[in-house]
Motif scaffolding. Structure first.
Motif, PDB file in Angstrom:
ATOM      1  N   LYS A 193       6.155 -41.689  17.235  1.00 38.33           N
ATOM      2  CA  LYS A 193       5.134 -42.346  16.282  1.00 38.33           C
ATOM      3  C   LYS A 193       5.786 -41.459  14.241  1.00 38.33           C
ATOM      4  O   LYS A 193       4.784 -42.505  13.763  1.00 38.33           O
ATOM      5  CB  LYS A 193       3.904 -41.242  16.585  1.00 38.33           C
ATOM      6  CG  LYS A 193       2.797 -41.439  17.797  1.00 38.33           C
ATOM      7  CD  LYS A 193       1.212 -41.144  17.635  1.00 38.33           C
ATOM      8  CE  LYS A 193       1.090 -40.491  19.191  1.00 38.33           C
ATOM      9  NZ  LYS A 193       0.084 -39.523  19.441  1.00 38.33           N
ATOM     10  N   LEU A 194       6.084 -41.116  15.261  1.00 44.16           N
ATOM     11  CA  LEU A 194       6.823 -39.868  13.419  1.00 44.16           C
ATOM     12  C   LEU A 194       7.642 -41.759  12.843  1.00 44.16           C
ATOM     13  O   LEU A 194       7.769 -41.308  11.836  1.00 44.16           O
ATOM     14  CB  LEU A 194       7.765 -38.875  13.709  1.00 44.16           C
ATOM     15  CG  LEU A 194       6.826 -37.837  13.891  1.00 44.16           C
ATOM     16  CD1 LEU A 194       7.918 -36.753  14.265  1.00 44.16           C
ATOM     17  CD2 LEU A 194       5.851 -37.404  12.851  1.00 44.16           C
ATOM     18  N   ALA A 195       8.253 -42.458  13.926  1.00 38.75           N
ATOM     19  CA  ALA A 195       9.133 -43.369  12.993  1.00 38.75           C
ATOM     20  C   ALA A 195       8.711 -44.272  12.650  1.00 38.75           C
ATOM     21  O   ALA A 195       9.087 -45.373  12.070  1.00 38.75           O
ATOM     22  CB  ALA A 195       9.825 -43.859  15.037  1.00 38.75           C
ATOM     23  N   ASP A 196       7.841 -44.852  13.833  1.00 32.35           N
ATOM     24  CA  ASP A 196       6.339 -45.793  13.068  1.00 32.35           C
ATOM     25  C   ASP A 196       6.026 -45.518  11.578  1.00 32.35           C
ATOM     26  O   ASP A 196       5.960 -46.610  11.156  1.00 32.35           O
ATOM     27  CB  ASP A 196       5.171 -45.361  14.172  1.00 32.35           C
ATOM     28  CG  ASP A 196       5.955 -46.767  15.024  1.00 32.35           C
ATOM     29  OD1 ASP A 196       7.115 -47.331  15.495  1.00 32.35           O
ATOM     30  OD2 ASP A 196       4.847 -45.995  16.172  1.00 32.35           O
ATOM     31  N   LEU A 197       5.580 -43.973  11.433  1.00 34.74           N
ATOM     32  CA  LEU A 197       4.580 -44.306  10.645  1.00 34.74           C
ATOM     33  C   LEU A 197       5.485 -43.621   9.077  1.00 34.74           C
ATOM     34  O   LEU A 197       5.418 -44.005   8.303  1.00 34.74           O
ATOM     35  CB  LEU A 197       4.309 -42.284  10.358  1.00 34.74           C
ATOM     36  CG  LEU A 197       3.556 -41.996   8.839  1.00 34.74           C
ATOM     37  CD1 LEU A 197       2.344 -42.210   8.885  1.00 34.74           C
ATOM     38  CD2 LEU A 197       3.386 -40.091   9.516  1.00 34.74           C
ATOM     39  N   LEU A 198       6.807 -43.255   9.465  1.00 31.82           N
ATOM     40  CA  LEU A 198       8.098 -43.145   8.584  1.00 31.82           C
ATOM     41  C   LEU A 198       8.513 -44.029   8.252  1.00 31.82           C
ATOM     42  O   LEU A 198       9.631 -44.253   7.597  1.00 31.82           O
ATOM     43  CB  LEU A 198       8.986 -41.809   9.239  1.00 31.82           C
ATOM     44  CG  LEU A 198       8.322 -40.359   8.949  1.00 31.82           C
ATOM     45  CD1 LEU A 198       8.540 -39.180   8.990  1.00 31.82           C
ATOM     46  CD2 LEU A 198       6.965 -40.504   7.208  1.00 31.82           C
ATOM     47  N   GLY A 199       9.176 -45.318   9.589  1.00 30.75           N
ATOM     48  CA  GLY A 199       9.688 -46.536   9.751  1.00 30.75           C
ATOM     49  C   GLY A 199      11.233 -45.944   9.138  1.00 30.75           C
ATOM     50  O   GLY A 199      12.020 -46.499   9.266  1.00 30.75           O
ATOM     51  N   ARG A 200      11.263 -44.635   9.970  1.00 29.18           N
ATOM     52  CA  ARG A 200      12.731 -44.485  10.674  1.00 29.18           C
ATOM     53  C   ARG A 200      13.102 -44.643  12.236  1.00 29.18           C
ATOM     54  O   ARG A 200      12.518 -44.604  12.718  1.00 29.18           O
ATOM     55  CB  ARG A 200      13.339 -42.581  10.266  1.00 29.18           C
ATOM     56  CG  ARG A 200      12.809 -42.583   8.881  1.00 29.18           C
ATOM     57  CD  ARG A 200      13.184 -40.557   9.038  1.00 29.18           C
ATOM     58  NE  ARG A 200      12.801 -40.028   8.145  1.00 29.18           N
ATOM     59  CZ  ARG A 200      12.555 -39.124   8.148  1.00 29.18           C
ATOM     60  NH1 ARG A 200      12.769 -38.480   8.758  1.00 29.18           N
ATOM     61  NH2 ARG A 200      11.872 -37.984   6.771  1.00 29.18           N
ATOM     62  N   GLU A 201      14.409 -44.449  12.430  1.00 29.02           N
ATOM     63  CA  GLU A 201      14.601 -44.883  13.678  1.00 29.02           C
ATOM     64  C   GLU A 201      14.234 -44.171  14.268  1.00 29.02           C
ATOM     65  O   GLU A 201      14.649 -42.445  14.575  1.00 29.02           O
ATOM     66  CB  GLU A 201      16.138 -45.497  13.803  1.00 29.02           C
ATOM     67  CG  GLU A 201      16.470 -46.332  15.289  1.00 29.02           C
ATOM     68  CD  GLU A 201      17.924 -46.107  14.812  1.00 29.02           C
ATOM     69  OE1 GLU A 201      18.524 -46.661  15.540  1.00 29.02           O
ATOM     70  OE2 GLU A 201      17.875 -47.009  13.690  1.00 29.02           O
ATOM     71  N   ALA A 202      13.821 -44.064  15.846  1.00 28.65           N
ATOM     72  CA  ALA A 202      13.040 -42.989  16.928  1.00 28.65           C
ATOM     73  C   ALA A 202      14.314 -42.782  17.857  1.00 28.65           C
ATOM     74  O   ALA A 202      15.518 -43.213  17.756  1.00 28.65           O
ATOM     75  CB  ALA A 202      12.419 -43.730  17.819  1.00 28.65           C
ATOM     76  N   LYS A 203      14.850 -41.203  17.448  1.00 26.05           N
ATOM     77  CA  LYS A 203      16.363 -40.777  18.357  1.00 26.05           C
ATOM     78  C   LYS A 203      15.409 -39.535  19.528  1.00 26.05           C
ATOM     79  O   LYS A 203      14.370 -39.625  19.751  1.00 26.05           O
ATOM     80  CB  LYS A 203      16.816 -40.326  17.256  1.00 26.05           C
ATOM     81  CG  LYS A 203      17.220 -40.655  15.674  1.00 26.05           C
ATOM     82  CD  LYS A 203      18.171 -39.351  15.217  1.00 26.05           C
ATOM     83  CE  LYS A 203      18.348 -40.309  13.737  1.00 26.05           C
ATOM     84  NZ  LYS A 203      18.697 -39.230  12.917  1.00 26.05           N
ATOM     85  N   PRO A 204      16.944 -40.120  20.177  1.00 31.71           N
ATOM     86  CA  PRO A 204      16.139 -39.275  21.885  1.00 31.71           C
ATOM     87  C   PRO A 204      16.011 -37.404  20.966  1.00 31.71           C
ATOM     88  O   PRO A 204      16.893 -37.014  20.027  1.00 31.71           O
ATOM     89  CB  PRO A 204      17.369 -39.561  22.199  1.00 31.71           C
ATOM     90  CG  PRO A 204      18.341 -39.349  21.232  1.00 31.71           C
ATOM     91  CD  PRO A 204      18.228 -40.681  20.250  1.00 31.71           C
ATOM     92  N   LEU A 205      15.172 -36.403  21.782  1.00 35.34           N
ATOM     93  CA  LEU A 205      15.157 -35.441  21.271  1.00 35.34           C
ATOM     94  C   LEU A 205      16.314 -34.206  21.115  1.00 35.34           C
ATOM     95  O   LEU A 205      17.347 -34.377  21.679  1.00 35.34           O
ATOM     96  CB  LEU A 205      14.469 -34.558  22.370  1.00 35.34           C
ATOM     97  CG  LEU A 205      13.120 -33.114  22.315  1.00 35.34           C
ATOM     98  CD1 LEU A 205      12.088 -33.786  21.184  1.00 35.34           C
ATOM     99  CD2 LEU A 205      12.945 -32.655  23.514  1.00 35.34           C
ATOM    100  N   ASN A 206      16.488 -33.847  20.189  1.00 32.21           N
ATOM    101  CA  ASN A 206      17.515 -32.832  19.541  1.00 32.21           C
ATOM    102  C   ASN A 206      18.285 -31.976  20.603  1.00 32.21           C
ATOM    103  O   ASN A 206      19.554 -32.205  21.223  1.00 32.21           O
ATOM    104  CB  ASN A 206      18.107 -32.638  17.873  1.00 32.21           C
ATOM    105  CG  ASN A 206      16.898 -31.094  18.193  1.00 32.21           C
ATOM    106  OD1 ASN A 206      15.772 -31.427  19.136  1.00 32.21           O
ATOM    107  ND2 ASN A 206      16.913 -30.619  16.784  1.00 32.21           N
TER     108      ASN A 206
END
Lengths: 350, 721, 188
Positions: free
Chosen positions: C83-96
């Motif tokens: 959802k954050l990736a969608d909102l911010l237009g960033r790439e979704a990454k796996p959990l750090n």
């Protein structure tokens, strides 16, 4: 035993049976077509169906899916049959193969396979050929009765696979009518004639027009109409799309004819010539690429009818069913969006 | 509003969109009259059998209960009681498999029946007109009646009109295939059903009553028409047989042509819908004083030898019931109809108030859904949907878990009737997908609410902490000011008539002091709070962490004290134990305060311990001392490298040292604990000493564990630094 | 020459007008708080667990708005990252961090007979979901517990467990697990 979830009972008509039924209902039309145009179309249908089926099987194997089960849904076969019906009887075999591979490989499976394609695969394959090989694709030979050189099974095979009949006639020679002119379809003829300043009545005197809408063509269309009516009777397809398309085509041509009875083709010619009935009952009704709401289907059908009329009257091609269907396919999402039914208990459709 | 008067005369019926015509297969089960009830060896009565909450249990294990006796007391609005279906003894109250698609356990009473079927005392009402409306409602409520058509909504609530009700619609449609429970009930007991309807109508201020029955039940229609022949306000309507006409909203549309608003209830239209079974239960409750303890259940399916309708006691285990009817293989059993029912996960689940049908199909009777194909967008589902939804669109969005689109396509107006999945040529389990999608949306809404609440609580807490801090600062400031004032007062009183510049000097001194205090406070502030990027202060856990050590030590001491006192509670010398514990506590406190390592701490402790004559006390003290020593060791090893080797390798060294120390401590603790028990055994080889030994050993171990944990934590903290 | 002058004047005045308009707009339509922070905060699970390294969800939301990674929220898991990736237009990454164990909802539970009443967990709880007083037994308000884990470490006697939330009939959801399994009947 796990029954998953309710409902635990289902009606009997399954997807593969639907597809099979549609194929079976094409048979009257195919037979009449074969009667008038010889064995060429049967060869094309066999060739296209086999290519479609094979392409789908190969793609399924490449995608590690159960090839037999998936091709068993008969949808690829149906695409092939429709493509085979649509192309001219003596089209070189490799063109048919290209169209079939394109229809299944690109239009259907690149979009995700059954249920996901945006465009009608058969028509997309047909249009690919129409754009790439316009001459070959508009080269219909005259109906058998008018033909100078009647062709048999062997001739047909030779023509499709080598370009020359067994007697050494080329396709161009085969297309000669008894009066020595290269044949054209009734729609082609009327278009050319009207363009050349002839009136409709003058044009209609030509032998190619048969009794009311083109020698042979009128009967082929009637046969497809028959098959289509049976499909509706068996509830395989609904009235909406064919109804919308035929009514719209009739209304458009009637208006045009009323304004200019000499300068435009008659409604009868429009309805029973070319691929009208095939398009209305077998091509436009492809559920995957058509609208899904009931209202949307009427609109979708009507749009196709309108486009067919426009292309036939003003376009560069004599017939326009394939283009009309593809153009309407593009509008499906939009039509669906604006034709949502009003849900029970809601004031308005949202 | 609906013109109800017209409904009594006009022959008009409306139709709803969609609907399907499945094979009804009802004939097989309605050949025989309703079979009498069978008393199983035991019944399992879930305390909640309807929508809403359960009542409070008022019986306990071992009680003898009589047939019809109240088992739960409905304490609040949506609660509906349950009753003993027959006489017997409450054998157990606990979690048993529920009659629910999940198969999860729920609380139920197991009653061992005595076979006597003895009724509790009953007070049948001969003439209901002697009862007030309120008494009648209470009677219905205490009879445990909830909707018997499927959802199980408390009937009493639906009979308490919020809006004026103009139409009471009695649902006898029974549109699901296989089920004929209502049909046979109406055929056999039409008089009583109508009596129940009369009572309901009275409670709703005598609205127009329409009894809707599907056309495939001619006998029931005839029976009902005869039963209400001399009642003017009522009319029996025959509606076409089509699924799902028995759905509440669809039935209303058929009869009145109106649609219940999406988020509304039928009462918004002035309509209330009750099932015929419910009407019968009401009549039974009032005129026989018989609570809802049995219902008609259709037992059918190809595997059933004699499909029929049976009276079944609520709580009868389904497996026992079916065994009684000669069925051995009980997989699958479908509860409810084939369109909306569910497969019973555990056959030992009981029959409950909403169980209207049990289908035991043969292998090929109902197809299993294992040939799913991709959706070809054929649109059959949209044509079948009685709610006018677009099921295939919902299918795509459900697969994509696109909640916005699902809401936009009115997923929540889906009544899960199954018509779409029934017609789907690709055999897609659409209803299952919608249920999952609905559950997903509901749970994400729930989560959102919860997150919102957590946020509010978090912010409230931060605010509170901030306020507390300010209050403390305020207090300090006040105290400082008071002190200053006190100090300033003295010289000012003595030098009151001195030159004005002394006054300014004084005020300057005050200002300086204030400034100092402020500076001090400011210097303290950064330690206590973290100032984040936006300049907002947030409480920092670091001071908490700093205090943690001290508190932990305290807690340890306290625990040791508790343990030592409990150990000494054996009857050994309390005093010496107490002394030892007190010393240990003091030690711990001192150590914690000093937070430095003093190896000599053991000595006085050991001395005290040796002073104590008693073994047990000595053991306790020794354990505490050991623990202490271990902690010291751990701290030592932590502290040492910090002082001696402030190099880059320090964390690693720390880590290792700490771990080694912790291991050693643990090992030592174990050994010592063993030794302690060994030495114990020698002087006191009696059996009485053993529990005490055990305890001591356990205490020692627990302390050692706590120690080890802390050492590990310390090591971790170090390595993180 | 005059053409050039006119051009310069025209462009200059245009720049002036637009500059003024923009300047006015920036004052007139000023947004108090960067709404993106609010939007991010909406997405974060509000467990206030601090596992991201910030003291709560709002600070992490601000940090994300300032360019921090979006994959630092273990309780939110992949869904939140997406959802954050969608909102911010960033790439979704796996959990750090290697967050082991499946994403099940958990809730703290205090073994009450072992609780010594030290109030440490109360102080650690970011949402005040633990009640109790000094030397009194503590207990968790299960409905308010966010499952953040913060109370587990401070407990001196290790009496707090994180228990998975058990489904009840009310919270149960139709599971996809019931994918049809073809069971061959012994009779045929």
């Amino acid at each position: 035993m796990n029954l998953l979830s309710s409902p635990f009972t289902r009606q009997s008509l399954k997807t593969h049976e639907l597809m099979r039924m549609v194929i079976l209902c094409c048979i009257p039309g195919i037979l009449v077509q074969a009667y008038f145009f010889g064995y060429g179309n049967l060869i094309q249908i066999a060739l296209a169906a086999a290519t479609c089926w094979g392409t789908e099987a190969i793609i399924m194997i490449m995608r590690n899916r159960p090839a037999l089960r998936i091709t068993g849904d008969h949808s690829a076969l149906l695409t092939g049959v429709l493509l085979g019906i649509a192309v001219p009887p003596f089209l070189p075999w490799w063109m048919t193969v290209i169209a079939a591979v394109f229809a299944i490989g690109v239009v259907k499976h690149l979009y995700g396979g059954l249920g996901n394609n945006l465009f009608n695969p058969a028509m997309a394959g047909y249009v690919l050929l129409l754009i790439s090989f316009p001459v070959a694709m508009t080269s219909w030979q005259p109906v058998a009765a008018l033909s100078q050189h009647p062709v048999g099974v062997w001739d047909s095979l030779q023509l499709v696979f080598t370009g020359f009949s067994a007697d050494g006639f080329s396709l161009q020679q085969v297309r000669m009518t008894i009066d020595g002119i290269a044949a054209a379809t009734p729609l082609d003829t009327v278009k050319t004639d009207l363009h050349q300043g002839l009136t409709l009545d003058e044009s209609m005197l030509k032998p190619v027009f048969g009794s009311f809408a083109g020698a042979g063509w009128e009967w082929i269309n009637l046969a497809f109409l028959l098959g289509g009516l049976y499909l509706i009777y068996r509830r395989v397809t609904s009235w909406a799309i064919p109804g919308g398309m035929l009514i719209s085509l009739f209304v458009c041509s009637a208006i045009g004819f009323a304004f200019s009875p000499d300068g435009t083709a008659s409604p009868l010619l429009h309805l029973f010539s070319g691929a009208t009935m095939l398009g209305a009952f077998f091509i436009a009704t492809d559920p995957v690429s058509a609208c899904t709401t009931v209202r949307g289907r009427w609109i979708f059908g009507a749009l196709i009818g309108l486009l067919v009329y426009v292309i036939r009257t003003w376009g560069g091609y004599p017939d326009g069913v394939a283009f009309a269907v593809l153009l309407a396919n593009m509008c499906v999402v939009l039509i669906d969006h604006y034709s949502k039914p009003r849900t029970y208990g809601h004031k308005e459709a949202r | 509003m609906i013109d109800v008067k017209k409904l009594l005369t006009s022959d008009q019926l409306w139709d709803y969109a969609g609907g399907v015509f499945p094979e009804y297969r009802k004939e097989q089960s309605r050949q025989l009259p309703i079979q009498p009830a069978w008393i199983p060896p035991f019944v399992r009565v879930p305390i909640r059998q309807h929508i809403g909450q359960s009542g409070n249990l008022i019986v306990k294990v071992g009680d003898h209960v009589l047939k019809g006796q109240l088992l739960t007391e409905p304490t609040h609005g949506m609660a509906v009681p349950v009753h003993a279906p027959t006489s017997g003894i409450v054998e157990a109250i606990g979690q048993t498999p529920s009659n629910h698609p999940s198969g999860l356990n729920e609380i139920s009473l197991t009653i061992r029946t005595d076979g006597l079927d003895t009724w509790c005392e009953r007070k049948p009402v001969a003439d209901a007109s002697t009862l007030s409306d309120n008494d009648l409602l209470q009677l219905i409520r205490y009879a445990g009646i909830s909707g018997m058509g499927g959802a199980g909504f408390p009937t009493e609530i639906k009979l308490t009109p919020v809006n004026p009700i103009e139409l009471l619609l009695i649902n006898g449609a029974e549109c699901e295939p296989y089920i004929s429970a209502d049909d046979t009930l109406m055929q056999a007991l039409a008089e009583q059903v109508v009596a129940g309807i009369e009572l309901m109508a009275r409670l709703l201020n005598n609205p127009v009553v329409i009894i809707a029955i599907e056309a495939d039940k001619p006998k029931a229609i005839a029976a009902m028409e005869q039963a209400c022949a001399d009642w003017e306000q009522v009319r029996v309507r025959t509606i076409p047989a089509k699924y799902p006409s028995g759905g509440e909203r669809q039935l209303i549309q058929i009869i009145t042509g109106q649609e219940v608003p999406s988020n509304g209830i039928p009462a918004d239209l002035g309509v209330v819908v009750h099932n015929v079974g419910t009407a019968y239960a009401v009549a039974r409750a009032v005129y026989q004083d018989e609570p809802l303890i049995a219902r008609v259940v259709t037992i059918t399916g190809n595997r059933v030898l004699k499909p029929a309708n049976h009276w079944v006691l609520l709580g009868t285990p389904i497996d026992a019931l079916l065994h009684h009817h000669g069925l051995d293989q009980l997989d699958p059993v479908i509860v409810g109809g084939p369109m909306m029912g569910y497969q019973l996960p555990h056959a030992e689940a009981p029959v409950i108030k909403t169980t209207n049908c049990l289908i035991i199909p043969s292998q090929d009777e109902l197809p299993s859904a294992d040939r799913q194909m991709p959706c070809i967008r054929c649109g059959s589902c949209a044509e079948a949907c009685p709610a006018n939804l677009l099921p295939q669109q919902l299918h795509w969005y459900a697969l994509a878990e696109d909640q916005d689109k699902l809401n936009e396509h009115n997923l929540f107006d889906c009544i899960e009737c199954g018509a779409c999945a029934y017609v789907c040529p690709s055999e897609i389990p659409l209803v299952l997908e919608y249920r999952q999608a609905k559950a997903m949306i509901r749970s994400s809404r729930q989560e959102q609410l919860k997150a919102e609440r957590a946020k509010q609580r978090f912010e409230a807490r931060n605010e509170r902490l901030e306020q507390e801090k300010q209050a403390r600062a305020e207090k300090h400031k006040k105290a400082a000011e008071a002190r200053l004032k006190a100090m300033a007062d003295k010289p000012s009183s003595s030098a009151s008539e001195s030159s004005p510049d002394s006054a300014t000097k004084q005020s300057a001194a005050v200002a300086a002091a204030l400034a100092r205090a402020k500076a001090k406070k400011a210097s303290q502030q950064p330690q206590k709070t973290m100032i984040d990027a936006a300049g907002q202060t947030v409480p920092d856990n670091s001071d908490v962490a700093a205090m943690r050590e001290a508190r932990k030590a305290e807690a340890r001491a306290k625990k040791a004290q508790k343990q030592s006192s409990s150990a000494s509670g054996n009857g050994a010398s309390d005093k010496s134990a107490a002394v030892a514990a007190a010393v240990a506590r003091a030690k711990a406190k001192r150590q914690a305060q000093a937070s430095s390592t003093e190896p000599d701490a053991q000595q006085p402790l050991a001395a005290t311990a040796s002073n104590a004559a008693d073994d047990k006390a000595a053991r306790v003290a020794a354990a505490v001392a050991r623990a202490k020593a271990k902690r010291d060791a751990a701290q030592h090893s932590d502290a040492k490298p910090a002082v001696t080797a402030p190099s880059e390798e320090q964390p690693a060294a720390d880590d290792k040292a700490a771990r080694v120390a912790a291991d050693v401590a643990r090992a030592k603790a174990k050994r010592q604990a063993q030794q302690a028990t060994d030495t114990d055994q020698k002087p006191q080889p009696t059996s009485a000493a053993e529990p005490a030994q055990d305890k001591a050993a356990r205490i020692a171990q627990a302390v050692a564990k706590a120690k080890a944990k802390r050492a590990q934590q310390a090591a971790q903290d170090d390595s993180e630094q | 020459m005059t053409t050039l002058l006119f051009a310069l004047i025209a462009l200059g005045s245009l720049a002036l007008i637009f500059g003024l308009a923009l300047g006015y707009a920036s004052i007139r339509f000023k947004v108090d708080e960067d709404p993106i922070v609010e939007q991010i905060d909406q997405i974060l699970p509000q467990t206030q667990c601090g596992q991201c390294g910030y003291p709560g969800c709002k600070p992490y939301a601000k940090a994300i708005a300032d360019g921090d990674e979006i994959n630092k929220c273990p309780p939110g898991g992949d869904a939140t990252i997406k959802k954050l990736a969608d909102l911010l237009g960033r790439e979704a990454k796996p959990l750090n961090d290697a967050h082991d164990g499946p994403d099940i909802k958990r809730v703290a539970f205090i073994r009450e007979d072992e609780c010594i009443g030290c109030t440490k967990c109360i102080q650690a709880c970011p949402v005040d979901a633990i009640v109790g007083a000094t030397r009194q037994m503590h207990t968790v308000i299960a409905d308010e517990c966010t499952g953040c884990d913060l109370c587990v470490a401070p407990c001196p006697v290790d009496c707090i467990d994180m228990l998975p939330v058990q489904p009840t009939i009310q919270t149960w959801q139709w599971q996809m697990q019931s994918i049809p399994v073809k069971v061959v009947d012994a009779n045929d």
